[in-house]
Scaffold this motif. Structure first.
Motif, PDB file in Angstrom:
ATOM      1  N   GLN A 135      38.902  46.970  44.385  1.00 39.60           N
ATOM      2  CA  GLN A 135      38.165  47.691  43.359  1.00 39.60           C
ATOM      3  C   GLN A 135      37.659  46.748  42.262  1.00 39.60           C
ATOM      4  O   GLN A 135      36.505  46.819  41.840  1.00 39.60           O
ATOM      5  CB  GLN A 135      39.050  48.776  42.730  1.00 39.60           C
ATOM      6  CG  GLN A 135      38.333  49.628  41.688  1.00 39.60           C
ATOM      7  CD  GLN A 135      39.219  50.731  41.126  1.00 39.60           C
ATOM      8  OE1 GLN A 135      40.382  50.862  41.508  1.00 39.60           O
ATOM      9  NE2 GLN A 135      38.673  51.528  40.230  1.00 39.60           N
ATOM     10  N   GLU A 136      38.529  45.862  41.827  1.00 39.10           N
ATOM     11  CA  GLU A 136      38.130  44.887  40.816  1.00 39.10           C
ATOM     12  C   GLU A 136      37.066  43.938  41.374  1.00 39.10           C
ATOM     13  O   GLU A 136      36.118  43.570  40.686  1.00 39.10           O
ATOM     14  CB  GLU A 136      39.351  44.089  40.350  1.00 39.10           C
ATOM     15  CG  GLU A 136      39.049  43.102  39.219  1.00 39.10           C
ATOM     16  CD  GLU A 136      40.266  42.284  38.828  1.00 39.10           C
ATOM     17  OE1 GLU A 136      41.330  42.432  39.481  1.00 39.10           O
ATOM     18  OE2 GLU A 136      40.170  41.503  37.884  1.00 39.10           O
ATOM     19  N   GLY A 137      37.226  43.569  42.637  1.00 38.86           N
ATOM     20  CA  GLY A 137      36.262  42.673  43.268  1.00 38.86           C
ATOM     21  C   GLY A 137      34.888  43.297  43.371  1.00 38.86           C
ATOM     22  O   GLY A 137      33.872  42.637  43.123  1.00 38.86           O
ATOM     23  N   LYS A 138      34.835  44.575  43.739  1.00 39.59           N
ATOM     24  CA  LYS A 138      33.546  45.262  43.844  1.00 39.59           C
ATOM     25  C   LYS A 138      32.851  45.336  42.489  1.00 39.59           C
ATOM     26  O   LYS A 138      31.627  45.154  42.383  1.00 39.59           O
ATOM     27  CB  LYS A 138      33.742  46.662  44.413  1.00 39.59           C
ATOM     28  CG  LYS A 138      34.077  46.694  45.893  1.00 39.59           C
ATOM     29  CD  LYS A 138      34.186  48.131  46.396  1.00 39.59           C
ATOM     30  CE  LYS A 138      34.423  48.181  47.896  1.00 39.59           C
ATOM     31  NZ  LYS A 138      34.488  49.577  48.395  1.00 39.59           N
ATOM     32  N   ALA A 139      33.628  45.598  41.444  1.00 33.19           N
ATOM     33  CA  ALA A 139      33.059  45.673  40.098  1.00 33.19           C
ATOM     34  C   ALA A 139      32.490  44.322  39.671  1.00 33.19           C
ATOM     35  O   ALA A 139      31.392  44.246  39.096  1.00 33.19           O
ATOM     36  CB  ALA A 139      34.122  46.147  39.108  1.00 33.19           C
ATOM     37  N   LEU A 140      33.228  43.255  39.967  1.00 36.98           N
ATOM     38  CA  LEU A 140      32.747  41.923  39.615  1.00 36.98           C
ATOM     39  C   LEU A 140      31.539  41.527  40.449  1.00 36.98           C
ATOM     40  O   LEU A 140      30.647  40.827  39.970  1.00 36.98           O
ATOM     41  CB  LEU A 140      33.871  40.895  39.805  1.00 36.98           C
ATOM     42  CG  LEU A 140      34.958  40.889  38.725  1.00 36.98           C
ATOM     43  CD1 LEU A 140      36.095  39.951  39.114  1.00 36.98           C
ATOM     44  CD2 LEU A 140      34.370  40.473  37.383  1.00 36.98           C
ATOM     45  N   PHE A 141      31.507  41.967  41.702  1.00 39.97           N
ATOM     46  CA  PHE A 141      30.361  41.674  42.558  1.00 39.97           C
ATOM     47  C   PHE A 141      29.096  42.266  41.957  1.00 39.97           C
ATOM     48  O   PHE A 141      28.047  41.610  41.904  1.00 39.97           O
ATOM     49  CB  PHE A 141      30.599  42.232  43.965  1.00 39.97           C
ATOM     50  CG  PHE A 141      29.487  41.945  44.934  1.00 39.97           C
ATOM     51  CD1 PHE A 141      29.450  40.751  45.634  1.00 39.97           C
ATOM     52  CD2 PHE A 141      28.465  42.865  45.147  1.00 39.97           C
ATOM     53  CE1 PHE A 141      28.421  40.472  46.531  1.00 39.97           C
ATOM     54  CE2 PHE A 141      27.441  42.609  46.036  1.00 39.97           C
ATOM     55  CZ  PHE A 141      27.415  41.406  46.725  1.00 39.97           C
ATOM     56  N   GLU A 142      29.165  43.506  41.503  1.00 43.16           N
ATOM     57  CA  GLU A 142      28.011  44.168  40.899  1.00 43.16           C
ATOM     58  C   GLU A 142      27.625  43.517  39.567  1.00 43.16           C
ATOM     59  O   GLU A 142      26.446  43.360  39.258  1.00 43.16           O
ATOM     60  CB  GLU A 142      28.313  45.653  40.683  1.00 43.16           C
ATOM     61  CG  GLU A 142      28.384  46.458  41.959  1.00 43.16           C
ATOM     62  CD  GLU A 142      27.069  46.452  42.719  1.00 43.16           C
ATOM     63  OE1 GLU A 142      25.996  46.501  42.070  1.00 43.16           O
ATOM     64  OE2 GLU A 142      27.095  46.386  43.962  1.00 43.16           O
ATOM     65  N   LYS A 143      28.617  43.130  38.799  1.00 48.07           N
ATOM     66  CA  LYS A 143      28.365  42.582  37.468  1.00 48.07           C
ATOM     67  C   LYS A 143      27.878  41.140  37.512  1.00 48.07           C
ATOM     68  O   LYS A 143      26.945  40.758  36.804  1.00 48.07           O
ATOM     69  CB  LYS A 143      29.634  42.672  36.619  1.00 48.07           C
ATOM     70  CG  LYS A 143      29.496  42.081  35.227  1.00 48.07           C
ATOM     71  CD  LYS A 143      30.819  42.161  34.472  1.00 48.07           C
ATOM     72  CE  LYS A 143      30.718  41.507  33.097  1.00 48.07           C
ATOM     73  NZ  LYS A 143      32.014  41.536  32.367  1.00 48.07           N
ATOM     74  N   GLU A 144      28.509  40.330  38.335  1.00 50.07           N
ATOM     75  CA  GLU A 144      28.277  38.886  38.310  1.00 50.07           C
ATOM     76  C   GLU A 144      27.226  38.410  39.308  1.00 50.07           C
ATOM     77  O   GLU A 144      26.695  37.310  39.174  1.00 50.07           O
ATOM     78  CB  GLU A 144      29.598  38.149  38.582  1.00 50.07           C
ATOM     79  CG  GLU A 144      30.715  38.471  37.596  1.00 50.07           C
ATOM     80  CD  GLU A 144      30.431  37.915  36.217  1.00 50.07           C
ATOM     81  OE1 GLU A 144      29.557  37.039  36.082  1.00 50.07           O
ATOM     82  OE2 GLU A 144      31.109  38.353  35.258  1.00 50.07           O
ATOM     83  N   ASN A 145      26.947  39.207  40.353  1.00 53.21           N
ATOM     84  CA  ASN A 145      25.969  38.815  41.368  1.00 53.21           C
ATOM     85  C   ASN A 145      26.243  37.398  41.880  1.00 53.21           C
ATOM     86  O   ASN A 145      25.411  36.492  41.749  1.00 53.21           O
ATOM     87  CB  ASN A 145      24.546  38.908  40.800  1.00 53.21           C
ATOM     88  CG  ASN A 145      23.494  38.835  41.884  1.00 53.21           C
ATOM     89  OD1 ASN A 145      23.738  39.199  43.030  1.00 53.21           O
ATOM     90  ND2 ASN A 145      22.311  38.359  41.532  1.00 53.21           N
ATOM     91  N   PRO A 146      27.403  37.180  42.501  1.00 53.62           N
ATOM     92  CA  PRO A 146      27.795  35.835  42.930  1.00 53.62           C
ATOM     93  C   PRO A 146      26.945  35.298  44.080  1.00 53.62           C
ATOM     94  O   PRO A 146      26.321  36.066  44.812  1.00 53.62           O
ATOM     95  CB  PRO A 146      29.245  36.022  43.365  1.00 53.62           C
ATOM     96  CG  PRO A 146      29.289  37.433  43.841  1.00 53.62           C
ATOM     97  CD  PRO A 146      28.385  38.192  42.909  1.00 53.62           C
TER      98      PRO A 146
END
Length: 237
Positions: free
Chosen positions: A37-48
């Protein structure tokens, strides 16, 4: 590498911190998560630019998330994915690659090898974003061609019928090996050793057959012939 951002999704705190630190020492910008869940949120926010993704997470399955990434619109679908997992069964590797992962590593692993593999998939991602047309690849000593298939070893790009192919690094290496050995029968053992077994790891034949099937679909032609009981042959026609 300051502009290259890596998302590390790994629930083992020590491993997460260790790999993140090692990558930061190489100049990468790293953001990390310990849950899906935290990873998905960071994926959307940070666009790695790349995701190092554990398969077994306390709140979800990394395989499913990888598939979700590949179904996203635009550039996000092309985000590089390196799976990092304790699952060491051959079938797990097949599932990981089939889900769209660019590469797959099992624990325990060498951080130096991880850096190298990450660098390779990022290099291919960068090459794919290059706006040069297929014609530019069809020139020079770095290009290998067969019919309407063109592979550029320098930019890690491949084309069929003028359209760029969306290949994983494994599929790219497989295609390169075929094109460099056109019209030659290649034993299954030869291909496994050349394309996969660079680190001395045993790989099952099923891994090869799965990737051959995926490559055939992407090429959309009859280039790769099966030689029953022996291996495969790239038939230039």
């Amino acid at each position: 590498m300051e502009h290259i951002k890596i998302l590390m999704i790994e629930d083992d705190e020590g491993l997460n911190r260790g790999v993140s630190f090692a990558l930061e020492q190489e100049g990468y910008a790293v953001v990390s998560a310990r849950t899906l869940q935290e990873g998905k949120a960071l994926f959307e926010k940070e666009n790695p630019d790349a995701v190092i993704l554990d398969l077994n997470l306390p709140d979800g399955d990394g395989l499913r998330f990888c598939k979700e990434i590949r179904q996203l619109p635009g550039d996000k679908a092309g985000t590089a994915v390196l799976m990092l997992t304790a699952r060491d069964m051959e079938t797990d590797e097949i599932m990981g690659l089939a889900s769209g992962a660019d590469d797959y590593m099992t624990k325990p692993f060498s951080v130096a090898v991880l850096k190298m593999r990450l660098q390779n998939i990022l290099r291919r991602k960068e090459a794919r974003s290059d706006s040069n047309p297929a014609a530019s690849a069809d020139s020079g000593e770095d290009a290998v061609t067969s019919g309407d298939v063109v592979l550029d070893r320098k930019t890690f790009r491949a084309f069929s019928g003028g359209q760029e192919l969306d290949l994983s690094m494994t599929e790219f290496r497989l295609l390169q090996y075929f094109l460099e050995n056109k019209n030659q029968a290649l034993l299954k053992e030869q291909i496994l050793q050349r394309v996969w077994d660079t680190d001395g790891n045993f790989v099952e034949e099923n891994t090869l057959s799965v990737n051959i099937s995926r490559l055939r679909k992407k090429l959309g032609g009859n280039y790769i012939r099966t030689i029953q009981g022996i291996g495969y042959l790239w038939d230039e026609g």
